[in-house]
Motif scaffolding. Structure first.
Motif, mmCIF file in Angstrom:
data_model
loop_
_atom_site.group_PDB
_atom_site.id
_atom_site.type_symbol
_atom_site.label_atom_id
_atom_site.label_comp_id
_atom_site.label_asym_id
_atom_site.label_seq_id
_atom_site.Cartn_x
_atom_site.Cartn_y
_atom_site.Cartn_z
ATOM 1 N N PRO A 160 0.809 -1.227 0.000
ATOM 2 C CA PRO A 160 0.000 0.000 0.000
ATOM 3 C C PRO A 160 0.841 1.276 0.000
ATOM 4 N N GLN A 161 2.038 1.208 0.541
ATOM 5 C CA GLN A 161 2.898 2.397 0.603
ATOM 6 C C GLN A 161 3.245 2.928 -0.787
ATOM 7 N N VAL A 162 3.159 2.093 -1.806
ATOM 8 C CA VAL A 162 3.420 2.537 -3.174
ATOM 9 C C VAL A 162 2.340 3.528 -3.630
ATOM 10 N N ALA A 196 -4.788 7.833 4.179
ATOM 11 C CA ALA A 196 -4.383 7.337 2.852
ATOM 12 C C ALA A 196 -4.282 5.816 2.818
ATOM 13 N N ARG A 197 -3.784 5.206 3.876
ATOM 14 C CA ARG A 197 -3.655 3.741 3.901
ATOM 15 C C ARG A 197 -5.020 3.086 3.744
ATOM 16 N N LYS A 198 -6.011 3.589 4.440
ATOM 17 C CA LYS A 198 -7.358 3.018 4.359
ATOM 18 C C LYS A 198 -7.938 3.196 2.956
ATOM 19 N N VAL A 199 -7.720 4.353 2.353
ATOM 20 C CA VAL A 199 -8.206 4.609 0.993
ATOM 21 C C VAL A 199 -7.572 3.614 0.018
ATOM 22 N N VAL A 200 -6.275 3.387 0.164
ATOM 23 C CA VAL A 200 -5.569 2.445 -0.712
ATOM 24 C C VAL A 200 -6.104 1.028 -0.510
ATOM 25 N N PRO A 207 1.167 7.886 -1.584
ATOM 26 C CA PRO A 207 1.499 9.264 -1.973
ATOM 27 C C PRO A 207 0.560 9.880 -3.009
ATOM 28 N N ILE A 208 -0.173 9.072 -3.749
ATOM 29 C CA ILE A 208 -1.044 9.647 -4.781
ATOM 30 C C ILE A 208 -2.486 9.820 -4.319
ATOM 31 N N VAL A 209 -2.761 9.444 -3.075
ATOM 32 C CA VAL A 209 -4.097 9.678 -2.526
ATOM 33 C C VAL A 209 -4.244 11.183 -2.314
ATOM 34 N N PRO A 210 -5.307 11.762 -2.843
ATOM 35 C CA PRO A 210 -5.502 13.209 -2.659
ATOM 36 C C PRO A 210 -5.437 13.594 -1.188
ATOM 37 N N PRO A 211 -4.738 14.664 -0.869
ATOM 38 C CA PRO A 211 -4.552 15.050 0.537
ATOM 39 C C PRO A 211 -5.863 15.403 1.250
ATOM 40 N N ASN A 241 -4.210 8.921 -10.694
ATOM 41 C CA ASN A 241 -3.259 8.608 -11.768
ATOM 42 C C ASN A 241 -2.651 9.884 -12.333
ATOM 43 N N VAL A 242 -3.459 10.928 -12.436
ATOM 44 C CA VAL A 242 -2.929 12.224 -12.879
ATOM 45 C C VAL A 242 -1.927 12.737 -11.850
ATOM 46 N N GLN A 243 -2.269 12.614 -10.574
ATOM 47 C CA GLN A 243 -1.361 13.064 -9.517
ATOM 48 C C GLN A 243 -0.038 12.296 -9.582
ATOM 49 N N MET A 244 -0.111 11.007 -9.867
ATOM 50 C CA MET A 244 1.105 10.207 -9.994
ATOM 51 C C MET A 244 1.985 10.758 -11.118
ATOM 52 N N SER A 245 1.366 11.129 -12.224
ATOM 53 C CA SER A 245 2.122 11.694 -13.348
ATOM 54 C C SER A 245 2.743 13.042 -12.984
#
Length: 136
Positions: free
Chosen positions: A31-33, A45-49, A36-40, A87-91
């Motif tokens: 999940p740590q991967v 974030a862990r739960k969202v992932v 970082p791309i979960v919107p702030p 995915n946009v945030q990752m880019s």
């Protein structure tokens, strides 16, 4: 909708299910991967992932069974639309890293994240087709 057309699997549908199974599993195993791309704006974030990983796996399994394919197709399309901002945030993040590091590896990763964005549309189309019960 004919029962025959909704009960057969085709390569795009199996491919989408396989992508969801792989990605969903990765969401749960690493999940740590994805954190970082979960919107702030979203809490935990862990739960969202983890929830999105489970959703991908459930959608994948639903796509593979004729009785659940229609609802799974609609849910899959919604999921793909829902994760598009991440995915946009990752880019965006990969582009910033590539600009900062200026290595072939970081530039390649950035290019890969960009190339992936337009691939969402064909996946959404496959999911919507399954949601209409017109697979095969």
């Amino acid at each position: 909708m004919s029962t025959e057309s909704s009960s057969r699997l085709d390569l795009p549908l199996v491919g989408l299910a396989a992508l969801f199974l792989g990605s969903g599993t990765l969401h749960l195993v690493r999940p740590q991967v994805f954190e970082p791309i979960v919107p702030p704006q979203l809490p935990d974030a862990r739960k969202v992932v983890e929830v999105s990983g489970v959703a991908e796996i459930v959608c994948a399994l639903g796509l593979l069974h004729p009785k659940t394919r229609r609802i799974a197709g609609l849910a899959s399309a919604a999921l793909l639309v829902g994760v598009f901002p991440a995915n946009v945030q990752m880019s965006v993040d990969a582009g910033k890293r590539a600009n900062r590091k200026r290595t072939a590896k970081s530039a390649g990763f950035f290019a890969g994240t960009l190339a992936r964005l337009p691939l969402q549309w064909p996946m959404i189309k496959v999911a919507l087709r399954a949601g209409k019960g017109t697979v095969a």
